[in-house]
Motif scaffolding. Structure first.
Motif, PDB file in Angstrom:
ATOM      1  N   GLU A 165      35.970  47.932  41.168  1.00 26.46           N
ATOM      2  CA  GLU A 165      35.000  47.147  40.536  1.00 26.46           C
ATOM      3  C   GLU A 165      35.028  45.938  41.587  1.00 26.46           C
ATOM      4  OE1 GLU A 165      34.495  44.253  36.667  1.00 26.46           O
ATOM      5  OE2 GLU A 165      35.802  45.925  36.421  1.00 26.46           O
ATOM      6  N   ALA A 166      36.035  45.346  42.077  1.00 26.40           N
ATOM      7  CA  ALA A 166      35.978  44.254  43.045  1.00 26.40           C
ATOM      8  C   ALA A 166      35.425  44.507  44.160  1.00 26.40           C
ATOM      9  CB  ALA A 166      37.416  43.762  43.060  1.00 26.40           C
ATOM     10  N   LEU A 167      35.835  45.731  44.847  1.00 28.32           N
ATOM     11  CA  LEU A 167      35.033  46.305  45.913  1.00 28.32           C
ATOM     12  C   LEU A 167      33.499  46.194  45.713  1.00 28.32           C
ATOM     13  CD1 LEU A 167      35.542  47.580  49.172  1.00 28.32           C
ATOM     14  CD2 LEU A 167      35.861  49.438  47.758  1.00 28.32           C
ATOM     15  N   GLU A 168      33.122  46.772  44.790  1.00 29.48           N
ATOM     16  CA  GLU A 168      31.671  46.723  44.592  1.00 29.48           C
ATOM     17  C   GLU A 168      31.082  45.481  44.364  1.00 29.48           C
ATOM     18  OE1 GLU A 168      29.662  49.612  44.745  1.00 29.48           O
ATOM     19  OE2 GLU A 168      31.432  50.441  45.725  1.00 29.48           O
ATOM     20  N   ALA A 169      31.860  44.489  43.763  1.00 29.84           N
ATOM     21  CA  ALA A 169      31.014  43.221  43.608  1.00 29.84           C
ATOM     22  C   ALA A 169      31.092  42.359  44.952  1.00 29.84           C
ATOM     23  CB  ALA A 169      32.178  42.371  42.682  1.00 29.84           C
ATOM     24  N   ARG A 170      31.578  42.717  45.917  1.00 29.75           N
ATOM     25  CA  ARG A 170      31.471  42.034  47.278  1.00 29.75           C
ATOM     26  C   ARG A 170      30.149  42.397  48.025  1.00 29.75           C
ATOM     27  NH1 ARG A 170      35.870  39.501  49.442  1.00 29.75           N
ATOM     28  NH2 ARG A 170      34.813  39.074  51.267  1.00 29.75           N
ATOM     29  N   LYS A 171      29.673  41.365  48.448  1.00 29.73           N
ATOM     30  CA  LYS A 171      28.062  41.528  48.772  1.00 29.73           C
ATOM     31  C   LYS A 171      28.097  41.676  50.306  1.00 29.73           C
ATOM     32  CE  LYS A 171      25.951  40.701  45.176  1.00 29.73           C
ATOM     33  NZ  LYS A 171      26.202  41.792  43.928  1.00 29.73           N
ATOM     34  N   GLU A 172      29.028  40.984  51.000  1.00 35.90           N
ATOM     35  CA  GLU A 172      29.255  41.350  52.451  1.00 35.90           C
ATOM     36  C   GLU A 172      30.741  41.391  52.684  1.00 35.90           C
ATOM     37  OE1 GLU A 172      28.523  36.821  53.740  1.00 35.90           O
ATOM     38  OE2 GLU A 172      26.850  38.328  53.716  1.00 35.90           O
TER      39      GLU A 172
ATOM     40  N   ILE B 182      43.497  39.340  32.165  1.00 38.74           N
ATOM     41  CA  ILE B 182      43.286  38.607  33.627  1.00 38.74           C
ATOM     42  C   ILE B 182      42.161  39.465  34.217  1.00 38.74           C
ATOM     43  CG2 ILE B 182      44.504  38.082  35.711  1.00 38.74           C
ATOM     44  CD1 ILE B 182      47.119  37.809  34.238  1.00 38.74           C
ATOM     45  N   ARG B 183      42.401  40.783  34.473  1.00 35.27           N
ATOM     46  CA  ARG B 183      41.263  41.425  35.168  1.00 35.27           C
ATOM     47  C   ARG B 183      39.936  41.187  34.548  1.00 35.27           C
ATOM     48  NH1 ARG B 183      38.561  41.850  38.135  1.00 35.27           N
ATOM     49  NH2 ARG B 183      37.623  43.570  39.436  1.00 35.27           N
ATOM     50  N   LYS B 184      39.798  41.086  33.369  1.00 34.71           N
ATOM     51  CA  LYS B 184      38.506  40.976  32.654  1.00 34.71           C
ATOM     52  C   LYS B 184      37.746  39.628  33.145  1.00 34.71           C
ATOM     53  CE  LYS B 184      39.334  43.711  28.630  1.00 34.71           C
ATOM     54  NZ  LYS B 184      39.670  43.606  27.198  1.00 34.71           N
ATOM     55  N   LEU B 185      38.791  38.580  33.580  1.00 35.70           N
ATOM     56  CA  LEU B 185      38.163  37.354  33.925  1.00 35.70           C
ATOM     57  C   LEU B 185      37.994  37.336  35.525  1.00 35.70           C
ATOM     58  CD1 LEU B 185      40.181  35.158  31.391  1.00 35.70           C
ATOM     59  CD2 LEU B 185      37.879  35.624  31.218  1.00 35.70           C
ATOM     60  N   GLY B 186      38.002  38.379  36.170  1.00 36.56           N
ATOM     61  CA  GLY B 186      37.927  38.393  37.504  1.00 36.56           C
ATOM     62  C   GLY B 186      38.994  38.360  38.428  1.00 36.56           C
ATOM     63  N   GLY B 187      40.299  37.937  37.789  1.00 35.17           N
ATOM     64  CA  GLY B 187      41.582  37.861  38.732  1.00 35.17           C
ATOM     65  C   GLY B 187      42.311  38.919  38.759  1.00 35.17           C
ATOM     66  N   ALA B 188      43.162  38.893  39.609  1.00 38.14           N
ATOM     67  CA  ALA B 188      44.189  40.013  39.767  1.00 38.14           C
ATOM     68  C   ALA B 188      45.584  39.324  40.174  1.00 38.14           C
ATOM     69  CB  ALA B 188      43.754  40.965  40.784  1.00 38.14           C
TER      70      ALA B 188
ATOM     71  N   ASN C  77      44.766  35.624  42.398  1.00 35.89           N
ATOM     72  CA  ASN C  77      43.559  35.566  43.338  1.00 35.89           C
ATOM     73  C   ASN C  77      42.520  36.199  42.627  1.00 35.89           C
ATOM     74  OD1 ASN C  77      44.100  35.899  46.942  1.00 35.89           O
ATOM     75  ND2 ASN C  77      42.839  34.478  45.641  1.00 35.89           N
ATOM     76  N   GLY C  78      41.340  35.899  43.132  1.00 38.82           N
ATOM     77  CA  GLY C  78      40.168  36.886  42.710  1.00 38.82           C
ATOM     78  C   GLY C  78      40.379  38.026  43.164  1.00 38.82           C
ATOM     79  N   ALA C  79      39.932  38.974  42.137  1.00 38.35           N
ATOM     80  CA  ALA C  79      40.267  40.415  42.444  1.00 38.35           C
ATOM     81  C   ALA C  79      39.437  41.060  43.741  1.00 38.35           C
ATOM     82  CB  ALA C  79      39.953  41.521  41.358  1.00 38.35           C
ATOM     83  N   GLU C  80      38.528  40.578  44.071  1.00 36.03           N
ATOM     84  CA  GLU C  80      37.540  40.812  45.454  1.00 36.03           C
ATOM     85  C   GLU C  80      38.195  40.418  46.727  1.00 36.03           C
ATOM     86  OE1 GLU C  80      36.473  36.988  44.569  1.00 36.03           O
ATOM     87  OE2 GLU C  80      36.538  38.635  43.034  1.00 36.03           O
TER      88      GLU C  80
END
Length: 189
Positions: A97-104, A151-157, A172-175
């Motif tokens: 999910e974090a990988l897919e969220a990265r735009k670049e 934690i993950r639901k809020l975007g963290g890891a 950190n941010g999961a991404e």
């Protein structure tokens, strides 16, 4: 077509030899456990895919070793015991999910996906802290650990490392991904 998750006889023999040498060199990690019992378990019925997974841990720089025995399940617990986070598993974000969220500037993979593909589990914070009782690990690197869903639901890891002779847990941010951050895995055999 051959089973992708099975080693050749030669590969199995080489892996078992490597694991035996590491086991005998680090007896403090597995007091009360003898290699012959571990070896027999590895070559028994559960062996083929488990050996393949251990080989994947080895190939990516994890240096897996036995760190315990679960009396309830009768399983030996292998964990990546490389001094630093495994080299072949760094510069990755936390999950798909974090990988897919990265735009670049996407990393090549994620910790959760790599662990799944290897047939292993990413360490929990508790497992990570247990490992740190067996030696000094991640003094220059850090390792993602299994993140609680709230934690993950809020975007963290979360990730851990060892600095100043102390084990720290951070967020950190999961991404996010860094050259010095990877993950450690565990495998039950």
């Amino acid at each position: 077509m051959a089973n992708k998750k099975k080693l050749s006889a030669k590969e199995s023999e080489e892996l078992l030899s490597t694991l035996k040498v590491r086991f005998e060199k680090n007896m403090n990690r597995h007091k009360g456990i003898d290699w012959a019992t571990v070896h027999n378990k590895l070559i028994a019925a559960a062996g083929a895919e488990k050996l393949w997974s251990l080989n994947e841990m080895e190939k990516t720089g994890g240096e897996p070793d036995v760190v315990g025995f679960d009396k309830k399940t009768g399983e030996f617990i292998f964990i990546d015991c490389s001094a630093e986070s495994p080299k072949g598993r760094r510069s990755i974000c936390y999950d798909h999910e974090a990988l897919e969220a990265r735009k670049e500037h996407k990393p090549n993979d994620s910790a959760i996906q790599m662990a799944f593909d290897m047939g292993i589990e990413i360490l929990t914070e508790e497992e990570y802290r247990h490992l740190q009782k067996l030696g000094n690990f991640d003094t220059k690197t850090s390792s993602w650990v299994k993140t609680p869903s709230d934690i993950r639901k809020l975007g963290g890891a979360i990730f851990c490392d060892r600095r100043y002779n102390t084990v720290f847990m951070y967020h950190n941010g999961a991404e996010s991904y860094y050259a010095a951050r990877g993950f450690r895995g565990s495998l039950r055999v």
